[in-house]
Scaffold this motif. Structure first.
Motif, PDB file in Angstrom:
ATOM      1  N   GLN A 149      -8.946 -35.066  46.607  1.00 22.68           N
ATOM      2  CA  GLN A 149      -9.538 -35.965  47.601  1.00 22.68           C
ATOM      3  C   GLN A 149     -11.043 -35.759  47.743  1.00 22.68           C
ATOM      4  O   GLN A 149     -11.756 -36.696  48.071  1.00 22.68           O
ATOM      5  N   SER A 150     -11.499 -34.530  47.483  1.00 20.72           N
ATOM      6  CA  SER A 150     -12.927 -34.251  47.644  1.00 20.72           C
ATOM      7  C   SER A 150     -13.790 -34.993  46.617  1.00 20.72           C
ATOM      8  O   SER A 150     -14.983 -35.178  46.822  1.00 20.72           O
ATOM      9  N   ASP A 151     -13.185 -35.446  45.516  1.00 23.75           N
ATOM     10  CA  ASP A 151     -13.897 -36.242  44.514  1.00 23.75           C
ATOM     11  C   ASP A 151     -12.900 -37.104  43.755  1.00 23.75           C
ATOM     12  O   ASP A 151     -12.476 -36.765  42.645  1.00 23.75           O
ATOM     13  N   PRO A 152     -12.486 -38.224  44.336  1.00 21.34           N
ATOM     14  CA  PRO A 152     -11.464 -39.067  43.703  1.00 21.34           C
ATOM     15  C   PRO A 152     -11.917 -39.753  42.416  1.00 21.34           C
ATOM     16  O   PRO A 152     -11.113 -40.367  41.732  1.00 21.34           O
ATOM     17  N   ARG A 153     -13.188 -39.602  42.074  1.00 24.67           N
ATOM     18  CA  ARG A 153     -13.688 -40.191  40.827  1.00 24.67           C
ATOM     19  C   ARG A 153     -13.758 -39.166  39.694  1.00 24.67           C
ATOM     20  O   ARG A 153     -14.243 -39.454  38.618  1.00 24.67           O
ATOM     21  N   GLY A 154     -13.247 -37.976  39.941  1.00 20.87           N
ATOM     22  CA  GLY A 154     -13.320 -36.906  38.952  1.00 20.87           C
ATOM     23  C   GLY A 154     -12.304 -37.036  37.833  1.00 20.87           C
ATOM     24  O   GLY A 154     -11.402 -37.874  37.865  1.00 20.87           O
ATOM     25  N   ASN A 155     -12.477 -36.184  36.847  1.00 21.18           N
ATOM     26  CA  ASN A 155     -11.526 -36.063  35.741  1.00 21.18           C
ATOM     27  C   ASN A 155     -10.784 -34.753  35.948  1.00 21.18           C
ATOM     28  O   ASN A 155     -11.399 -33.687  35.941  1.00 21.18           O
ATOM     29  N   TYR A 156      -9.465 -34.845  36.122  1.00 18.30           N
ATOM     30  CA  TYR A 156      -8.672 -33.685  36.511  1.00 18.30           C
ATOM     31  C   TYR A 156      -7.619 -33.321  35.484  1.00 18.30           C
ATOM     32  O   TYR A 156      -7.040 -34.191  34.836  1.00 18.30           O
ATOM     33  N   LYS A 157      -7.377 -32.006  35.400  1.00 22.74           N
ATOM     34  CA  LYS A 157      -6.253 -31.469  34.643  1.00 22.74           C
ATOM     35  C   LYS A 157      -5.493 -30.545  35.583  1.00 22.74           C
ATOM     36  O   LYS A 157      -6.075 -29.619  36.142  1.00 22.74           O
ATOM     37  N   LEU A 158      -4.203 -30.818  35.751  1.00 22.55           N
ATOM     38  CA  LEU A 158      -3.309 -29.906  36.453  1.00 22.55           C
ATOM     39  C   LEU A 158      -2.590 -29.125  35.367  1.00 22.55           C
ATOM     40  O   LEU A 158      -1.873 -29.703  34.553  1.00 22.55           O
ATOM     41  N   MET A 159      -2.831 -27.810  35.338  1.00 23.97           N
ATOM     42  CA  MET A 159      -2.312 -26.969  34.257  1.00 23.97           C
ATOM     43  C   MET A 159      -1.409 -25.877  34.829  1.00 23.97           C
ATOM     44  O   MET A 159      -1.789 -25.201  35.786  1.00 23.97           O
ATOM     45  N   LEU A 160      -0.237 -25.723  34.236  1.00 19.32           N
ATOM     46  CA  LEU A 160       0.709 -24.680  34.618  1.00 19.32           C
ATOM     47  C   LEU A 160       1.016 -23.847  33.389  1.00 19.32           C
ATOM     48  O   LEU A 160       1.211 -24.399  32.306  1.00 19.32           O
ATOM     49  N   GLY A 161       1.074 -22.536  33.567  1.00 16.29           N
ATOM     50  CA  GLY A 161       1.405 -21.696  32.426  1.00 16.29           C
ATOM     51  C   GLY A 161       1.711 -20.270  32.837  1.00 16.29           C
ATOM     52  O   GLY A 161       1.253 -19.814  33.884  1.00 16.29           O
ATOM     53  N   THR A 162       2.490 -19.586  32.010  1.00 17.55           N
ATOM     54  CA  THR A 162       2.933 -18.224  32.300  1.00 17.55           C
ATOM     55  C   THR A 162       2.566 -17.283  31.160  1.00 17.55           C
ATOM     56  O   THR A 162       2.666 -17.647  29.989  1.00 17.55           O
ATOM     57  N   ASP A 163       2.178 -16.073  31.531  1.00 16.45           N
ATOM     58  CA  ASP A 163       1.960 -15.006  30.564  1.00 16.45           C
ATOM     59  C   ASP A 163       2.717 -13.780  31.056  1.00 16.45           C
ATOM     60  O   ASP A 163       3.073 -13.687  32.237  1.00 16.45           O
ATOM     61  N   SER A 164       2.953 -12.833  30.153  1.00 18.50           N
ATOM     62  CA  SER A 164       3.677 -11.619  30.527  1.00 18.50           C
ATOM     63  C   SER A 164       3.055 -10.406  29.873  1.00 18.50           C
ATOM     64  O   SER A 164       2.321 -10.515  28.891  1.00 18.50           O
TER      65      SER A 164
END
Length: 174
Positions: free
Chosen positions: A29-44
């Protein structure tokens, strides 16, 4: 009774998924004109008598910062079989991904949607801490793990593009 999935970062501990989603929502919402990536990942990381798994959630405004948090899970044994560990990493990523229901993703997309023709974008990626290089021991699991992430509707990424797993989450496994 299931224990709640809790997240933390350098500022907050014990965040519920609802609180995490609120942070992500506010970030978009703070910058609705942005380019976004929602990234999920796991390491061990295998330690002396346990294996530590870190699942990261990173929302990146490309070129303009990010907000991130992680979930920590410890298995009280050394998971030395590579396929078992990679598979469990993917399972934990799938578990966190399942929290992002279509309703949640629609709320995020709806922030960006009015600005799509002005250059805004939103991508969702599942990061896997494996590589396809000739010398990489995990290369035999690439197709299997990528298919699992794709089945969630997420864009699968492997090394060197899997930064949520191989960089952010990795930092907290030590």
């Amino acid at each position: 009774m299931l224990k709640p999935i809790l997240f933390q970062n350098s500022i907050e501990n014990q965040m519920t998924y609802s609180e995490v989603f609120s942070h992500i929502y506010s970030f978009l919402q703070s910058d609705p004109r942005g380019n976004y990536k929602l990234m999920l990942g796991t390491d061990s990381q295998v330690h002396e008598s346990s294996t530590l798994f870190i699942t990261g959630i990173v929302i990146q405004r490309i070129g303009k910062g990010a907000w991130a948090c992680f979930r920590k899970e410890t298995i009280p044994r050394c998971m030395t079989v590579l396929h078992e560990r990679i598979s469990y990493e993917t399972t934990l990523t799938e578990e966190v991904a399942s929290l992002f229901t279509n309703e949640h993703l629609d709320k995020l997309i709806n922030i960006i949607l009015p600005n799509i023709y002005k250059g805004a974008s939103f991508m969702v990626e599942g990061h896997i801490d494996i590589g396809s290089g000739e010398r990489n021991k995990t290369r035999t699991y690439v197709n299997e793990m990528m298919a699992r992430i794709e089945s969630l509707g997420f864009d699968p990424k492997i090394k060197p593009d899997s930064i949520a797993a191989s960089s952010y989450a990795n930092k907290y496994t030590k």
